[in-house]
Scaffold this active site. Structure first.
Site, mmCIF file in Angstrom:
data_model
loop_
_atom_site.group_PDB
_atom_site.id
_atom_site.type_symbol
_atom_site.label_atom_id
_atom_site.label_comp_id
_atom_site.label_asym_id
_atom_site.label_seq_id
_atom_site.Cartn_x
_atom_site.Cartn_y
_atom_site.Cartn_z
ATOM 1 N N TYR A 1 25.165 3.843 -83.473
ATOM 2 C CA TYR A 1 25.893 4.256 -84.664
ATOM 3 C C TYR A 1 27.377 4.360 -84.358
ATOM 4 O O TYR A 1 27.774 4.699 -83.236
ATOM 5 C CB TYR A 1 25.430 5.634 -85.129
ATOM 6 N N ARG B 1 13.451 5.732 -82.006
ATOM 7 C CA ARG B 1 13.369 5.606 -83.459
ATOM 8 C C ARG B 1 13.107 4.157 -83.833
ATOM 9 O O ARG B 1 13.752 3.252 -83.309
ATOM 10 C CB ARG B 1 14.685 6.027 -84.147
ATOM 11 N N HIS C 1 19.235 4.534 -93.430
ATOM 12 C CA HIS C 1 19.247 5.781 -94.212
ATOM 13 C C HIS C 1 19.763 5.488 -95.621
ATOM 14 O O HIS C 1 20.737 4.743 -95.786
ATOM 15 C CB HIS C 1 20.186 6.802 -93.567
ATOM 16 N N HIS D 1 15.649 1.428 -88.757
ATOM 17 C CA HIS D 1 15.663 2.063 -90.076
ATOM 18 C C HIS D 1 17.061 2.079 -90.664
ATOM 19 O O HIS D 1 18.057 1.985 -89.946
ATOM 20 C CB HIS D 1 15.126 3.503 -90.002
ATOM 21 N N TYR E 1 16.641 2.766 -81.259
ATOM 22 C CA TYR E 1 17.419 3.510 -80.265
ATOM 23 C C TYR E 1 16.619 4.710 -79.773
ATOM 24 O O TYR E 1 15.757 5.230 -80.476
ATOM 25 C CB TYR E 1 18.774 3.938 -80.837
#
Lengths: 239, 197
Positions: free
Chosen positions: A111, A160, A165, A163, A150
């Site tokens: 991120y 995770r 959000h 995905h 990640y």
């Protein structure tokens, strides 16, 4: 025909058979962050039947194209994808002119957020945040890069699944929803305590479907993802 | 129709800031809303709503996101469902993360809302999102100087008497002028009341 359970004011209730519980010990952060006392029922009034309205005026031209809105000196790295679908209420009616905000990791699972210290490459040409407003049929479309998986510190070897959000408003503060979109066939789904915190019968609603119809020839793979929000059971009076 | 069931909620996670509160955190994207709700033309008493989110060990949460929704000083919502509308540019929506203040406080600069209808006490709706919260929570903020109205508010009086205090912000004169202070306790003896709205 089964109708969504309605409150006296004609607004559907939160369906706790669809949403995760407030404390789900496999997802460790919930243990100290979820309330322990039962929620207190509240009969919705004008306070709940209203909410912020953000339409097309809230958008910048490239907001819905994450393959371009973070570009500095070239193309972002990774697989270009399209995420498209409709925002609907529980009667299957499109929710027009409603804001969708998204954020996600880049193709290597990193991120932009300063707190993300995962040792994977940042992409100078990918920001990972975007917005879109649904059209009159409730339809939306984002161009982006498929996010990478990640690691996270929940348990040993925790990862995770891929995905994205999403944050939506819908027609009032009651239809507010923050959720995550997952990808079909991801082996990490069966190991992810966040995804698995969702009631089993509702989990597949979080997984987008590959769509050859949404795929653009020579450019990007398409995924279809409809989002169902709580809503009024009848059309609200226009003020 | 059974085919259209609610899409499940999922946690906002720890990395929402650059997407949802970019301006506050200094990321290069605009934000739809932040901590300042008032403009020059907003009528009403300026207030600052200040608080923290405390976890089950009483520690301030540094990665929560708080949204507020409120009526204007005349008790009107800026929304098509409120036929009265608002006579100013006041929207009544604010959004802040708790990660930029050294004490992990949220601080909304707004106006004190008016009562929405006869018999209701002035209030602000607050939605809480954070890592470790799989489904967002609704709560309300009432005002300590509205004791009489609070005593007959239908939502507040439906809360067990010994828990109502968790919803009442304390009015103080502070560095920001009129301040209302309220901490959100996720657990413990002072656990905040959350509503199944």
């Amino acid at each position: 025909m089964s109708s969504p359970e309605s409150s006296a004011s004609g607004y559907t209730k939160r369906d706790w058979g669809s949403h995760p519980p407030l404390i789900h010990p496999d997802y460790k952060s919930t243990v100290l962050r979820g309330p322990t006392k039962p929620l207190i029922p509240l009969q919705p009034g004008l306070t709940e039947m209203t909410g912020p309205v953000y339409g097309h005026e809230a958008l910048a031209p490239l907001d819905a194209d994450l393959t371009r809105n973070g570009v500095r000196n070239g193309e972002p790295v990774g697989e270009r994808i399209i995420i498209t679908g409709r925002v609907l209420d529980e009667l299957g009616r499109g929710v027009p002119n409603t804001l969708i905000e998204i954020w996600q990791a880049n193709a290597s699972g990193r991120y932009v957020h300063a707190a993300d210290q995962h040792a994977a490459a940042l992409d100078p040409n990918f920001f990972g945040g975007g917005r879109c407003v649904t059209d009159l049929d409730g339809r939306y479309k984002f161009y982006t890069i498929k996010p990478g998986a990640y690691p996270w510190p929940n348990h040993f070897n925790a990862w995770r699944p891929n995905h994205i959000h999403l944050s939506l408003f819908g027609t009032s503060f009651l239809s507010r929803l923050v959720t995550q979109l997952y990808f079909p066939g991801d082996p990490l789904l069966d190991l992810d305590p966040i995804f698995l915190g969702t009631p089993e019968a509702a989990r597949d609603r979080l997984v987008a479907k590959f769509s050859i119809d949404a795929t653009e020839e020579g450019f990007a793979l398409g995924y279809a993802f409809d989002i169902v929000l709580r809503g009024p059971l009848s059309t609200p009076m226009e003020g | 129709m059974a085919d259209f069931k609610q899409t499940p909620s999922q946690t906002v996670g720890p990395y929402f800031a650059y997407g949802l509160t970019a301006k506050q955190y200094g990321y290069p994207q605009t934000s739809i809303a932040e901590g300042v709700l008032v403009g020059d033309d907003t009528e009403g008493e300026r207030i600052t709503l200040i608080g923290r989110v405390l976890d089950g060990e009483g520690k301030p949460v540094s990665d929560a996101m708080v949204e507020i929704w409120q009526a204007d000083a005349q008790g009107r919502y800026t929304h098509p469902a409120d036929p009265r509308g608002s006579n100013s540019t006041f929207v009544g929506f604010g959004r802040l993360g708790t990660g930029t203040d050294p004490q992990n406080r949220f601080m909304f600069q707004t106006v004190k809302p008016g009562a929405v209808a006869e018999g209701q006490a002035p209030h602000i709706t607050l939605i809480l999102f954070m890592r470790g919260l799989l489904t967002h929570l609704y709560t309300r903020v009432y005002f300590s100087d509205e004791a009489e109205a609070n005593a007959s508010d239908p939502v507040l009086t439906a809360v067990p008497a010994d828990r109502r205090g968790t919803l009442i912000a304390a009015r103080e004169a502070g560095a920001n002028g009129v301040e209302y202070r309220i901490d959100i306790h996720m657990q413990g003896p002072d656990e905040t009341v959350f509503f199944d709205a």
